[in-house]
Design a protein around this motif. Structure first.
Motif, short mmCIF file in Angstrom:
data_model
loop_
_atom_site.label_atom_id
_atom_site.label_comp_id
_atom_site.label_asym_id
_atom_site.label_seq_id
_atom_site.Cartn_x
_atom_site.Cartn_y
_atom_site.Cartn_z
N VAL A 100 0.85 -1.18 0.00
CA VAL A 100 0.00 0.00 0.00
C VAL A 100 0.89 1.24 0.00
O VAL A 100 2.01 1.21 0.52
N LEU A 101 0.40 2.31 -0.59
CA LEU A 101 1.19 3.54 -0.72
C LEU A 101 0.75 4.54 0.33
O LEU A 101 -0.39 5.02 0.31
N PRO A 102 1.63 4.90 1.27
CA PRO A 102 1.29 5.94 2.24
C PRO A 102 1.03 7.27 1.54
O PRO A 102 1.80 7.69 0.68
N ASP A 103 -0.05 7.92 1.91
CA ASP A 103 -0.41 9.19 1.30
C ASP A 103 -1.65 9.71 2.03
O ASP A 103 -2.14 9.08 2.95
N THR A 104 -2.15 10.86 1.58
CA THR A 104 -3.41 11.38 2.10
C THR A 104 -4.51 11.05 1.10
O THR A 104 -4.41 11.40 -0.08
N TYR A 105 -5.55 10.39 1.57
CA TYR A 105 -6.63 9.93 0.69
C TYR A 105 -7.94 10.64 1.07
O TYR A 105 -8.28 10.76 2.24
N LYS A 106 -8.64 11.12 0.04
CA LYS A 106 -9.93 11.79 0.22
C LYS A 106 -11.06 10.77 0.07
O LYS A 106 -10.99 9.87 -0.77
N PHE A 107 -12.11 10.95 0.84
CA PHE A 107 -13.25 10.04 0.73
C PHE A 107 -14.50 10.73 1.25
O PHE A 107 -14.43 11.69 2.02
N GLU A 108 -15.65 10.22 0.81
CA GLU A 108 -16.94 10.72 1.27
C GLU A 108 -17.43 9.89 2.44
O GLU A 108 -17.02 8.73 2.61
N ARG A 109 -18.29 10.48 3.23
CA ARG A 109 -18.88 9.74 4.35
C ARG A 109 -19.61 8.51 3.81
O ARG A 109 -20.33 8.59 2.83
N GLY A 110 -19.41 7.40 4.47
CA GLY A 110 -20.04 6.17 4.04
C GLY A 110 -19.14 5.30 3.19
O GLY A 110 -19.49 4.15 2.92
N MET A 111 -18.00 5.82 2.75
CA MET A 111 -17.08 4.99 1.98
C MET A 111 -16.53 3.88 2.88
O MET A 111 -16.31 4.08 4.07
N THR A 112 -16.31 2.71 2.32
CA THR A 112 -15.88 1.57 3.12
C THR A 112 -14.36 1.56 3.30
O THR A 112 -13.63 2.12 2.48
N ARG A 113 -13.94 0.90 4.34
CA ARG A 113 -12.50 0.76 4.59
C ARG A 113 -11.83 -0.07 3.50
O ARG A 113 -10.68 0.18 3.14
N GLN A 114 -12.56 -1.05 3.00
CA GLN A 114 -11.99 -1.87 1.93
C GLN A 114 -11.75 -1.05 0.67
O GLN A 114 -10.76 -1.27 -0.04
N GLN A 115 -12.61 -0.07 0.41
CA GLN A 115 -12.41 0.80 -0.75
C GLN A 115 -11.14 1.63 -0.59
O GLN A 115 -10.41 1.86 -1.56
N ILE A 116 -10.87 2.10 0.63
CA ILE A 116 -9.64 2.86 0.88
C ILE A 116 -8.43 1.96 0.68
O ILE A 116 -7.43 2.35 0.07
N VAL A 117 -8.50 0.72 1.19
CA VAL A 117 -7.40 -0.22 1.01
C VAL A 117 -7.16 -0.47 -0.48
O VAL A 117 -6.01 -0.48 -0.95
#
Length: 448
Positions: free
Chosen positions: A197-214
């Motif tokens: 996984v690449l360390p960085d700052t990731y943007k997301f909307e409320r309700g997005m799943t943790r698996q989607q971030i991974v």
């Protein structure tokens, strides 16, 4: 005879017709100025109207009336939906997933964004936007109209949150951060392999799943690694992209300073080319605790000598896998390291490192480092990953204690460094005859 002839002419049809026709020339001047009477209008012919013509005329009249009513209605509707709403200040409203249009209208009414939910639904239907309303967390400005509220929900202007993954964390530490975030939802199928996984700052909307971030972090890592691997130096001793990640993870844990990454990478590259052991302290920690990232205590001196697959004081070459998740800068540093002859580095007491090309220079740097550490205050009792004596040893704890490999906090710069070799058989100050340049066989691992 002439009288009879005259009478005959007067009584002839021609003379009678001439008398009936209006005279073209006036009989007198006064008569010339009198207006002549207009001829009567022709008689109006009444035609009987057919049935279809009557129906068509009625329908046309009805259509015109409806069109006028629709235009008037649309003008009224346009005025109503563009009128300012009741909101006095900006407000954030959460629209859950799988929410229907009528439910969305009710939510906006309860939150005070609109006052006419039926008008909201009607306008969304007429504009063919009813099925385009999105879920998420939206910010509505003061006085938001119905039209603006629909535009906000359709165009997806949802509030974006962010999560920052610092460089050098292990995959377990990253997963822990994701679970600590209460805006993300859902579970994670499995912990990603170290270094994927690449360390960085990731943007997301409320309700997005943790698996989607991974998934996003893994995709970003693959893309970055492919790009960096393509423009790597042709002289690198690493043969695969995975080996580049392994070495980059060691560089990431060794220094948090951007200006040192390429030089630290150069030291390890030079050592690999000379078949020297890497002798990286963070690899000892990872060999003992794996993905936990830190021992939570000092490194025992006996552990420096322990033969684990990750102990680069014992094994030759690279460990079998990454010891953390390196960032883009560390990957770039390994792909294109500094071209130096440096073979050694040690902390310099200021958060950086002192580099050396020869063993004698390194000994002087180590001596200076030990003196600086001894001059500092006593080590923190809560410090971890420092060198400690074994429990049954009578030797005293060295004053080099410092937290350096925790990684649970953002790497804004390394705290006080530590030298895991101090007081061990690998200590350069106590083993001046130890030949760092001689390859040695990897000791057999002890079976538990």
């Amino acid at each position: 005879m002439f009288g009879r002839k005259k009478q005959t002419l007067l009584n002839s049809p021609e003379s009678q017709a001439e008398e009936q026709q209006p005279r073209l020339s006036p009989r007198s001047p006064s008569e010339a100025i009198k207006p002549m009477a207009a001829p009567p209008p022709p008689p109006r012919i009444r035609r009987k109207r057919g049935g279809m013509l009557s129906v068509a005329s009625g329908l046309l009249t009805l259509f015109v009336a409806i069109a006028i009513a629709v235009v008037f209605g649309f003008s009224v509707l346009e005025r109503e939906v563009t009128a300012p709403g009741p909101l006095q200040t900006e407000k954030v409203v959460v629209i859950p997933r799988n929410t229907g249009t009528n439910e969305i209208a009710d939510i906006l009414r309860r939150e005070g964004v609109i006052t006419q939910p039926m008008l909201f639904e009607t306008y969304a239907l007429l504009n063919r936007r009813r099925g385009q309303l999105k879920a998420g967390e939206f910010q509505f400005k003061a006085g938001t109209s119905i039209e603006s509220a629909i535009d906000t929900l359709v165009e997806g202007k949802a509030i974006l949150h962010s999560i920052t993954i610092p460089e050098g964390l292990t995959s377990e530490q990253i997963m822990s951060r994701l679970f600590d975030n209460d805006i993300l939802t859902g579970e994670i199928a499995e912990t990603p392999r170290e270094g994927t996984v690449l360390p960085d700052t990731y943007k997301f909307e409320r309700g997005m799943t943790r698996q989607q971030i991974v998934n996003a972090m893994q995709a970003a890592h693959r893309q970055a690694l492919a790009q960096i691997w393509q423009r790597r130096s042709p002289e690198l001793p690493v043969k695969t992209a995975q080996e580049l990640v392994i070495l980059a993870s060691i560089v990431e844990k060794e220094t948090g300073r951007a200006d040192e990454r390429t030089r630290v990478a150069g030291v390890f590259i030079n050592r690999l080319m000379k078949r020297m052991k890497l002798q990286s302290d963070p690899t000892i920690v990872y060999g003992l605790v794996g993905g936990k990232g830190t021992l939570g205590r000092g490194i025992m001196r006996s552990e420096i000598e322990s033969a684990t697959p990750y102990n680069t004081y014992v094994i030759e070459g690279l460990p079998p896998g990454p010891i953390a998740n390196p960032g883009r800068a560390a990957l770039e540093a390994v792909a294109n390291p500094s071209r130096t002859k440096d073979l050694y580095f040690v902390a310099d007491g200021s958060g950086g490192h002192a580099f050396a090309e020869t063993y004698d220079q390194h000994l002087r740097n180590v001596t200076r480092w030990r003196q600086l550490e001894k001059a500092k205050a006593a080590p923190d009792d809560n410090a971890v990953d420092r060198t400690e004596p074994d429990p049954d040893s009578r030797s005293q704890l060295t004053p080099a204690g410092a937290v350096a490999q925790d990684g649970s906090l953002p790497r804004t710069g390394r705290p006080r460094g530590f030298d895991a070799s101090e007081g061990t058989a690998k200590d350069p100050l106590k083993n001046k005859s130890f030949d760092l340049t001689t390859p040695k066989n990897v000791p057999a691992l002890k079976q538990p």
